[in-house]
Design a protein around this motif. Sequence first.
Motif, PDB file in Angstrom:
ATOM      1  N   CYS A 213      16.101   9.897   3.515  1.00  0.00           N
ATOM      2  CA  CYS A 213      15.182   8.923   2.926  1.00  0.00           C
ATOM      3  C   CYS A 213      15.015   7.704   3.822  1.00  0.00           C
ATOM      4  O   CYS A 213      13.898   7.209   4.002  1.00  0.00           O
ATOM      5  CB  CYS A 213      15.677   8.513   1.536  1.00  0.00           C
TER       6      CYS A 213
ATOM      7  N   MET B 152       0.846  -1.187   0.000  1.00  0.00           N
ATOM      8  CA  MET B 152       0.000   0.000   0.000  1.00  0.00           C
ATOM      9  C   MET B 152       0.890   1.248   0.000  1.00  0.00           C
ATOM     10  O   MET B 152       1.858   1.332   0.744  1.00  0.00           O
ATOM     11  CB  MET B 152      -0.906  -0.010   1.232  1.00  0.00           C
ATOM     12  N   ARG B 153       0.526   2.202  -0.821  1.00  0.00           N
ATOM     13  CA  ARG B 153       1.288   3.434  -0.914  1.00  0.00           C
ATOM     14  C   ARG B 153       0.958   4.368   0.226  1.00  0.00           C
ATOM     15  O   ARG B 153      -0.199   4.475   0.637  1.00  0.00           O
ATOM     16  CB  ARG B 153       0.969   4.153  -2.211  1.00  0.00           C
ATOM     17  N   ARG B 154       1.974   5.050   0.708  1.00  0.00           N
ATOM     18  CA  ARG B 154       1.799   6.035   1.769  1.00  0.00           C
ATOM     19  C   ARG B 154       1.435   7.369   1.135  1.00  0.00           C
ATOM     20  O   ARG B 154       2.004   7.767   0.130  1.00  0.00           O
ATOM     21  CB  ARG B 154       3.094   6.155   2.559  1.00  0.00           C
ATOM     22  N   LYS B 155       0.491   8.080   1.732  1.00  0.00           N
ATOM     23  CA  LYS B 155       0.089   9.393   1.247  1.00  0.00           C
ATOM     24  C   LYS B 155       0.807  10.449   2.070  1.00  0.00           C
ATOM     25  O   LYS B 155       0.695  10.471   3.291  1.00  0.00           O
ATOM     26  CB  LYS B 155      -1.427   9.557   1.359  1.00  0.00           C
ATOM     27  N   TRP B 156       1.562  11.305   1.410  1.00  0.00           N
ATOM     28  CA  TRP B 156       2.346  12.344   2.069  1.00  0.00           C
ATOM     29  C   TRP B 156       1.628  13.673   1.934  1.00  0.00           C
ATOM     30  O   TRP B 156       1.253  14.067   0.836  1.00  0.00           O
ATOM     31  CB  TRP B 156       3.721  12.448   1.420  1.00  0.00           C
TER      32      TRP B 156
ATOM     33  N   LEU C 146      12.006   9.335  -5.254  1.00  0.00           N
ATOM     34  CA  LEU C 146      10.837  10.133  -4.900  1.00  0.00           C
ATOM     35  C   LEU C 146      11.263  11.452  -4.266  1.00  0.00           C
ATOM     36  O   LEU C 146      10.687  12.504  -4.550  1.00  0.00           O
ATOM     37  CB  LEU C 146       9.916   9.351  -3.955  1.00  0.00           C
TER      38      LEU C 146
ATOM     39  N   LYS D  97       6.187  16.848   2.886  1.00  0.00           N
ATOM     40  CA  LYS D  97       7.064  16.810   1.714  1.00  0.00           C
ATOM     41  C   LYS D  97       8.030  17.991   1.737  1.00  0.00           C
ATOM     42  O   LYS D  97       9.226  17.828   1.501  1.00  0.00           O
ATOM     43  CB  LYS D  97       6.247  16.857   0.426  1.00  0.00           C
TER      44      LYS D  97
ATOM     45  N   TRP E  62      10.250  15.166  -5.636  1.00  0.00           N
ATOM     46  CA  TRP E  62       9.677  16.235  -4.805  1.00  0.00           C
ATOM     47  C   TRP E  62      10.548  17.480  -4.842  1.00  0.00           C
ATOM     48  O   TRP E  62      10.062  18.593  -4.903  1.00  0.00           O
ATOM     49  CB  TRP E  62       9.534  15.768  -3.368  1.00  0.00           C
TER      50      TRP E  62
ATOM     51  N   LEU F 286      11.563   6.489   2.618  1.00  0.00           N
ATOM     52  CA  LEU F 286      11.297   7.107   1.327  1.00  0.00           C
ATOM     53  C   LEU F 286      12.355   6.680   0.317  1.00  0.00           C
ATOM     54  O   LEU F 286      13.535   6.568   0.656  1.00  0.00           O
ATOM     55  CB  LEU F 286      11.361   8.624   1.555  1.00  0.00           C
ATOM     56  N   ARG F 287      11.956   6.426  -0.918  1.00  0.00           N
ATOM     57  CA  ARG F 287      12.919   6.118  -1.975  1.00  0.00           C
ATOM     58  C   ARG F 287      13.627   7.396  -2.404  1.00  0.00           C
ATOM     59  O   ARG F 287      12.986   8.441  -2.549  1.00  0.00           O
ATOM     60  CB  ARG F 287      12.215   5.512  -3.191  1.00  0.00           C
TER      61      ARG F 287
END
Length: 90
Positions: A27, A1-5, A36, A10, A40, A32-33
Motif C-alpha cells: 500500500c 483528487m481521487r486516483r483512477k485505478w 481499499l 488492481k 479490492w 494506497l489505503r
Amino acid sequence: MRRKWDPGTKARIVLEGLMGGCVTDICREHGLRPGLYYKWRGQFLDNAHTVFEQDQRPVGPSEIEAENIRLKRLVGQLTLELDKDGGSGR
C-alpha cells in the motif's frame, strides 16, 4: 483528487498481497489505503471463479471486425438471392 485505478493494476496489486507480500508495504509503495486494498481483495476473491466459466473470453476488436465483415457478406448474398427471385420472397 481521487486516483483512477485500471483493473489490471488492481489485480496486480492484490496478487502481490496474496502471494505473501506485506500489505502495508504494498500500500505504501502504490500510495494506497489498506482499506481499499482489502476491498479490492474481497472483490477479486468473490469473482475469481468467473475466470473458469465458459464464454467469458473477451472479444477483441479484430474478432468483432471479422464477424462484422462476415455478416455484411451474408446480408449481401441474401439480398442478391432475393433480387434474383424477383423479391417475391418465394
